[in-house]
Scaffold this motif. Structure first.
Motif, PDB file in Angstrom:
ATOM      1  N   LEU A 342      63.878   0.659  24.805  1.00 11.01           N
ATOM      2  CA  LEU A 342      63.365   0.344  26.141  1.00 11.01           C
ATOM      3  C   LEU A 342      62.088  -0.518  26.103  1.00 11.01           C
ATOM      4  N   PRO A 343      61.122  -0.228  25.223  1.00 14.63           N
ATOM      5  CA  PRO A 343      59.925  -1.089  25.209  1.00 14.63           C
ATOM      6  C   PRO A 343      60.271  -2.562  24.937  1.00 14.63           C
ATOM      7  N   ALA A 344      61.170  -2.798  23.979  1.00 20.04           N
ATOM      8  CA  ALA A 344      61.544  -4.190  23.663  1.00 20.04           C
ATOM      9  C   ALA A 344      62.234  -4.840  24.858  1.00 20.04           C
ATOM     10  N   TYR A 345      63.097  -4.071  25.505  1.00 26.41           N
ATOM     11  CA  TYR A 345      63.799  -4.595  26.676  1.00 26.41           C
ATOM     12  C   TYR A 345      62.806  -4.940  27.795  1.00 26.41           C
ATOM     13  N   LEU A 346      61.879  -4.014  28.056  1.00 27.20           N
ATOM     14  CA  LEU A 346      60.920  -4.248  29.146  1.00 27.20           C
ATOM     15  C   LEU A 346      59.929  -5.350  28.791  1.00 27.20           C
ATOM     16  N   GLN A 347      59.723  -5.537  27.493  1.00 26.10           N
ATOM     17  CA  GLN A 347      58.842  -6.625  27.062  1.00 26.10           C
ATOM     18  C   GLN A 347      59.400  -7.967  27.525  1.00 26.10           C
ATOM     19  N   GLN A 348      60.697  -8.185  27.292  1.00 26.72           N
ATOM     20  CA  GLN A 348      61.287  -9.442  27.761  1.00 26.72           C
ATOM     21  C   GLN A 348      61.293  -9.498  29.287  1.00 26.72           C
ATOM     22  N   LEU A 349      61.735  -8.387  29.897  1.00 26.77           N
ATOM     23  CA  LEU A 349      61.846  -8.362  31.358  1.00 26.77           C
ATOM     24  C   LEU A 349      60.519  -8.766  32.005  1.00 26.77           C
ATOM     25  N   ASP A 350      59.454  -8.151  31.565  1.00 24.98           N
ATOM     26  CA  ASP A 350      58.160  -8.353  32.217  1.00 24.98           C
ATOM     27  C   ASP A 350      57.485  -9.648  31.749  1.00 24.98           C
ATOM     28  N   MET A 351      57.437  -9.846  30.432  1.00 20.56           N
ATOM     29  CA  MET A 351      56.634 -10.965  29.917  1.00 20.56           C
ATOM     30  C   MET A 351      57.311 -12.318  30.128  1.00 20.56           C
ATOM     31  N   SER A 353      59.205 -12.846  32.640  1.00 22.74           N
ATOM     32  CA  SER A 353      59.191 -13.043  34.091  1.00 22.74           C
ATOM     33  C   SER A 353      57.801 -13.431  34.586  1.00 22.74           C
ATOM     34  N   ASN A 354      56.797 -12.648  34.191  1.00 22.96           N
ATOM     35  CA  ASN A 354      55.474 -12.850  34.787  1.00 22.96           C
ATOM     36  C   ASN A 354      54.447 -13.451  33.835  1.00 22.96           C
ATOM     37  N   GLY A 355      54.907 -13.957  32.694  1.00 22.70           N
ATOM     38  CA  GLY A 355      54.010 -14.684  31.796  1.00 22.70           C
ATOM     39  C   GLY A 355      53.872 -16.121  32.293  1.00 22.70           C
ATOM     40  N   LYS A 356      53.273 -16.294  33.426  1.00 22.59           N
ATOM     41  CA  LYS A 356      53.187 -17.608  34.086  1.00 22.59           C
ATOM     42  C   LYS A 356      51.741 -17.894  34.494  1.00 22.59           C
ATOM     43  N   GLY A 357      51.360 -19.169  34.392  1.00 25.03           N
ATOM     44  CA  GLY A 357      49.984 -19.540  34.746  1.00 25.03           C
ATOM     45  C   GLY A 357      49.922 -20.522  35.890  1.00 25.03           C
ATOM     46  N   VAL A 358      51.077 -20.788  36.507  1.00 27.53           N
ATOM     47  CA  VAL A 358      51.135 -21.759  37.607  1.00 27.53           C
ATOM     48  C   VAL A 358      51.768 -21.076  38.804  1.00 27.53           C
ATOM     49  N   ARG A 359      51.176 -21.282  39.948  1.00 28.10           N
ATOM     50  CA  ARG A 359      51.707 -20.636  41.148  1.00 28.10           C
ATOM     51  C   ARG A 359      52.944 -21.385  41.660  1.00 28.10           C
ATOM     52  N   ILE A 373      53.095  -6.421  27.388  1.00 25.87           N
ATOM     53  CA  ILE A 373      53.857  -5.172  27.382  1.00 25.87           C
ATOM     54  C   ILE A 373      54.231  -4.839  25.944  1.00 25.87           C
ATOM     55  N   TRP A 374      53.942  -3.645  25.536  1.00 22.01           N
ATOM     56  CA  TRP A 374      54.324  -3.252  24.179  1.00 22.01           C
ATOM     57  C   TRP A 374      54.541  -1.741  24.126  1.00 22.01           C
ATOM     58  N   GLY A 375      55.052  -1.279  23.011  1.00 26.53           N
ATOM     59  CA  GLY A 375      55.261   0.156  22.870  1.00 26.53           C
ATOM     60  C   GLY A 375      56.333   0.474  21.862  1.00 26.53           C
ATOM     61  N   GLU A 376      56.528   1.726  21.684  1.00 27.85           N
ATOM     62  CA  GLU A 376      57.466   2.325  20.726  1.00 27.85           C
ATOM     63  C   GLU A 376      57.698   3.715  21.277  1.00 27.85           C
ATOM     64  N   ILE A 499      53.759 -16.204  41.834  1.00 33.29           N
ATOM     65  CA  ILE A 499      54.365 -16.984  40.746  1.00 33.29           C
ATOM     66  C   ILE A 499      55.886 -16.829  40.793  1.00 33.29           C
ATOM     67  N   ASN A 500      56.581 -17.722  40.077  1.00 32.33           N
ATOM     68  CA  ASN A 500      58.037 -17.633  39.999  1.00 32.33           C
ATOM     69  C   ASN A 500      58.409 -16.749  38.799  1.00 32.33           C
ATOM     70  N   SER A 501      58.891 -15.542  39.084  1.00 36.64           N
ATOM     71  CA  SER A 501      59.225 -14.600  38.004  1.00 36.64           C
ATOM     72  C   SER A 501      60.598 -14.918  37.399  1.00 36.64           C
ATOM     73  N   TYR A 502      61.264 -15.963  37.839  1.00 32.46           N
ATOM     74  CA  TYR A 502      62.675 -16.125  37.465  1.00 32.46           C
ATOM     75  C   TYR A 502      62.992 -17.382  36.671  1.00 32.46           C
ATOM     76  N   ASP A 503      61.978 -18.143  36.285  1.00 27.83           N
ATOM     77  CA  ASP A 503      62.245 -19.237  35.338  1.00 27.83           C
ATOM     78  C   ASP A 503      61.592 -18.873  34.001  1.00 27.83           C
ATOM     79  N   GLN A 504      61.736 -19.705  32.997  1.00 30.54           N
ATOM     80  CA  GLN A 504      61.153 -19.411  31.667  1.00 30.54           C
ATOM     81  C   GLN A 504      60.943 -20.698  30.894  1.00 30.54           C
TER      82      GLN A 504
END
Ligand code: F6P
Length: 547
Positions: A342-351, A353-359, A373-376, A499-504
Motif C-alpha cells: 500500500l505505501p508504494a501504491y499510495l506513493q505513486q497515487l499521491d506524488m 498526482s500532486n507533485g506539481k509546481g504550476v497551477r 509519501i513514504w512508508g513500510e 493544480i492539475n492532479s491528473y497529468d504527469q
C-alpha cells in the motif's frame, strides 16, 4: 483562485502560530471529549483524527478554505465528466469504472457506462474461463500461472490489491508481476513457470512504455523458443491498453485485448481492465465487491457534509501540515501484512498526482504542494524508521492503517499487532517527559550525572500527530473504499492547491533522455548532447560492457 489569497488561508497562517506553544498531551487533558468529537465513519472505515494538532477553530478554518477554494464545485465537475485534466484536455472518470448504480455519466455527448459495463463483462467471462480451467493453453492444459507485465499504474494497483486480498485468491493459479526492465526480474519469473500453462497479460495504457515492451518481447521470445508457433500466442497473451494499433503491431489480436479510455489515469486504473489480474486472482464476485466498496466511498465523498466527509477531512489535515505547520512528508504505516504494498501504491497515487509546481492557469505556485509519501508496514517500521519519527528533527504526520478483522487471523498475534499500532500512535503523541525518564532511571539505580545525561537522550518530546484509520475488515469491499478514500484525498488537496492532479509531464523528460542514452550506449551518436557527467557515465558503461 490562488488559495493564499483566501481569507481562510490568511487566518490559518495566523492560527498556526498558537500551535507552536501547544502540546497534544495538554490539549487532550483539557478536552478529553475530542477523542469522540474528532472521529468520522464511512463505508466501514473509521478515521480517528483526534491526535492531530487541531482544535475546533482549526477545523472550521480548514473547512472554510475548502469552501473558498471551491473544492465541492470541482468535485461535482469531476463526477459530471467535465474535462478537469486541462493540459491533456481529458475528463477524469475513474469513478465511472465503479459506478455500480449505473447512472449515466456523459463525456462528449455519450454515456460512458455501456462501454464500461461491456469491458467488465468481457473480463469476467474471460476470468471465469481461466479460473475454471476451461481456457486451454496450446497443448490443451489449463492455466496455472498468470504473469502481468506492466509498470507504474499498470503494475502497482493490481499487485497491491492481489497481495492485500491473497486469502481471496484462486486456489491453484499463481500470480506474478514483472515491472522492472532489469532482465533479472523476467528471467527469474520465467524460470518459475511453464510456457504451456502460463498466461501473460501485457498491461500498458499507451503500449509505448519501453520497460513493458522490452519485457513483453522477452516473454514472447521465450514462449516461441519453447516450440510454440505465432498462432499459439492468442492462447497465452492478452493485452490491456487504450492503444489497439500498437497492440496489433506487437502481435496480439485485438480479440484478446481489453480496452479502456483516455479518461482513466494510469494511477487510477486498477478499476478498469488494468484490474484483470485482480479478477483472475479473486474472481468476478470479489472484484465486484471491490468496485462496490469504492463506489460507496465515491457516494460518501459526493454527498456527505464536509465536516463528516472522510476524504475532505484527510485532505484538509494534509494541507494544514504541508502549508501551515511546515511538514514536508507523510508516512503511510499499514499494520496488516497483506497491505505491505500500500505505501508504494499510495506513493505513486499521491506524488505523481500532486507533485506539481504550476497551477492550472500556468503560473508557478508560491506555496508547498504534494507531500513526500513514504512508508513500510508499521510493525517493521517500528524497528527501523520510527526512530526518526519519535526523536528526529522533522515533523512528519503518520497515517496508521489497521484492519480489525482479516482472514488468517490468529487472536494471539492480532492482539500484539493491534497493541503495537495503538501504542505507537499514543507514544508519538504523548512522548516521555524528563521527570518520567528520571523516575525510571532512579528505579533502575541510575543517578547523578550519568542519569542527567541519559535523561536528555531518553526524553521524547511527543506532540507528533497521526491519523488512525480502522477498517472493520480487510476484504474486497473495505479495500475498495480505502483506495477510493485516498484517491479523493489527493483530489481535495489538488483542488485546494489549484493544480492539475491528473497529468504527469514530470516523468516524461527522463523517458525522452533514456532513449537517446540507450542509443549512445549501443554506439550510436548523440553523446555530445549530454552534460560532461552523463557523458563520462556513458563512456564508463561502454568500456565495461558490450551492450
Ligand atoms: O512513467 C509514468 C507513467 O506514465 C505512469 O503514469 C503510468 O502509470 C506508467 O508510466 C505506465 O504507463 P503505461 O500504462 O502507458 O505503460
Amino acid at each position: 483562485m490562488n488559495p493564499t489569497s483566501t481569507l481562510a488561508w490568511k487566518a490559518l497562517d495566523q492560527h498556526a502560530g498558537q500551535w507552536s506553544a501547544k502540546h497534544l498531551r495538554e490539549v487532550f487533558k483539557a478536552d478529553p471529549a475530542r477523542a469522540q468529537r474528532y472521529v468520522a465513519d464511512a463505508c466501514g472505515i473509521q478515521l480517528d483524527y483526534s491526535k492531530n494538532r487541531i482544535n475546533d477553530e482549526t477545523l472550521e478554518l480548514l473547512l472554510q478554505l475548502a469552501s473558498e477554494t471551491g473544492v465541492a464545485a470541482r468535485r461535482d465537475a469531476m463526477f459530471s465528466g467535465a474535462k478537469i485534466n486541462n493540459t491533456e484536455n481529458r475528463a477524469v472518470l475513474h469513478v465511472a469504472l465503479r459506478n455500480r448504480s449505473n447512472t449515466p455519466i456523459v463525456v462528449e455527448g455519450a454515456d460512458v457506462m455501456p462501454d464500461v459495463n461491456e469491458v467488465l463483462e468481457r473480463m469476467f467471462a474471460f476470468a471465469d474461463k481461466v479460473r475454471a480451467g476451461e481456457w486451454k493453453g496450446r497443448t490443451g492444459a489449463a492455466i496455472t500461472d498468470v504473469v502481468n507485465i506492466g509498470i507504474g499504474g499498470s503494475d502497482l494497483g493490481p499487485l497491491m490489491v492481489c497481495e492485500a486480498l491473497k486469502p481471496y485468491g484462486h486456489d491453484t493459479i499463481k500470480m506474478h508481476f514483472v515491472s522492472n526492465v532489469d532482465g533479472a526480474q523476467i528471467a527469474q519469473t520465467l524460470r518459475k513457470v511453464n510456457p504451456e500453462t502460463t498466461l501473460f497479460i501485457i498491461a500498458s495504457k499507451t503500449f509505448t512504455t519501453i520497460e513493458t515492451l522490452t519485457n513483453a518481447h522477452s516473454a514472447r521470445d521465450w514462449f516461441l523458443a519453447s516450440g510454440a508457433s505465432e498462432a499459439d500466442i492468442a492462447k497465452h497473451f492478452v493485452a490491456v491498453s487504450t492503444n489497439a494499433a500498437a497492440v496489433s503491431k506487437f502481435g496480439i489480436s485485438t480479440d484478446n485485448m481489453f480496452g479502456f479510455w483516455d479518461w482513466v489515469g494510469g494511477r487510477y486504473s486498477l478499476w478498469s481492465a488494468i484490474g484483470l489480474p485482480i479478477v483472475l486472482s479473486i474472481g468476478p464476485d470479489n472484484f465486484k465487491a471491490l468496485l462496490a466498496g469504492a463506489h460507496a466511498m465515491d457516494e460518501h465523498f459526493r454527498t456527505a457534509p464536509a465536516e463528516k466527509n472522510l476524504p475532505m477531512l484527510l485532505g484538509l489535515l494534509g494541507v494544514w501540515y504541508a502549508n501551515f505547520l511546515g511538514s514536508p512528508s507523510v508516512v503511510i504505516a499499514p499494520y496488516n501484512q497483506n497491505l505491505h504494498r500500500l505505501p508504494a501504491y499510495l506513493q505513486q497515487l499521491d506524488m505523481e498526482s500532486n507533485g506539481k509546481g504550476v497551477r492550472n492557469e500556468g503560473d508557478k505556485v508560491d506555496y508547498k504542494t504534494g507531500p513526500i509519501i513514504w512508508g513500510e508496514p508499521g510493525i517493521n517500521g517500528q524497528h527501523a524508521y520510527f526512530q526518526l519519527l519519535h526523536q528526529g528533527t522533522h515533523l512528519i504526520p503518520l497515517d496508521f492503517i489497521l484492519a480489525l478483522e482479516q482472514s488468517d487471523m490468529d487472536p494471539k498475534h492480532h492482539a500484539v499487532l493491534i497493541a503495537s499500532c495503538f501504542a505507537q500512535s499514543a507514544a508519538l503523541m504523548r512522548g516521555k517527559t524528563p521527570d518520567e525518564v528520571r523516575a525510571e532511571l532512579d528505579k533502575a539505580g541510575v543517578t547523578g550525572e550519568r542519569a542527567e545525561m541519559l535523561v536528555k537522550h531518553r526524553t521524547f518530546d511527543g506532540n507528533r500527530p497521526s491519523n488512525m484509520m480502522l477498517l472493520d475488515k480487510l476484504d474486497p469491499a473495505h479495500l475498495g473504499a480505502l483506495i477510493a478514500l485516498y484517491e479523493h484525498k489527493v483530489f481535495v488537496q489538488g483542488a485546494i492547491w489549484g493544480i492539475n492532479s491528473y497529468d504527469q509531464w514530470g516523468v516524461e523528460l527522463g523517458k525522452q533522455l533514456a532513449s537517446g542514452i540507450e542509443r549512445a550506449l549501443k554506439g550510436g551518436g548523440g553523446e555530445l548532447d549530454y552534460d560532461a557527467s552523463t557523458q563520462r557515465l556513458i563512456g564508463l558503461a561502454r568500456a565495461r560492457l558490450s551492450l
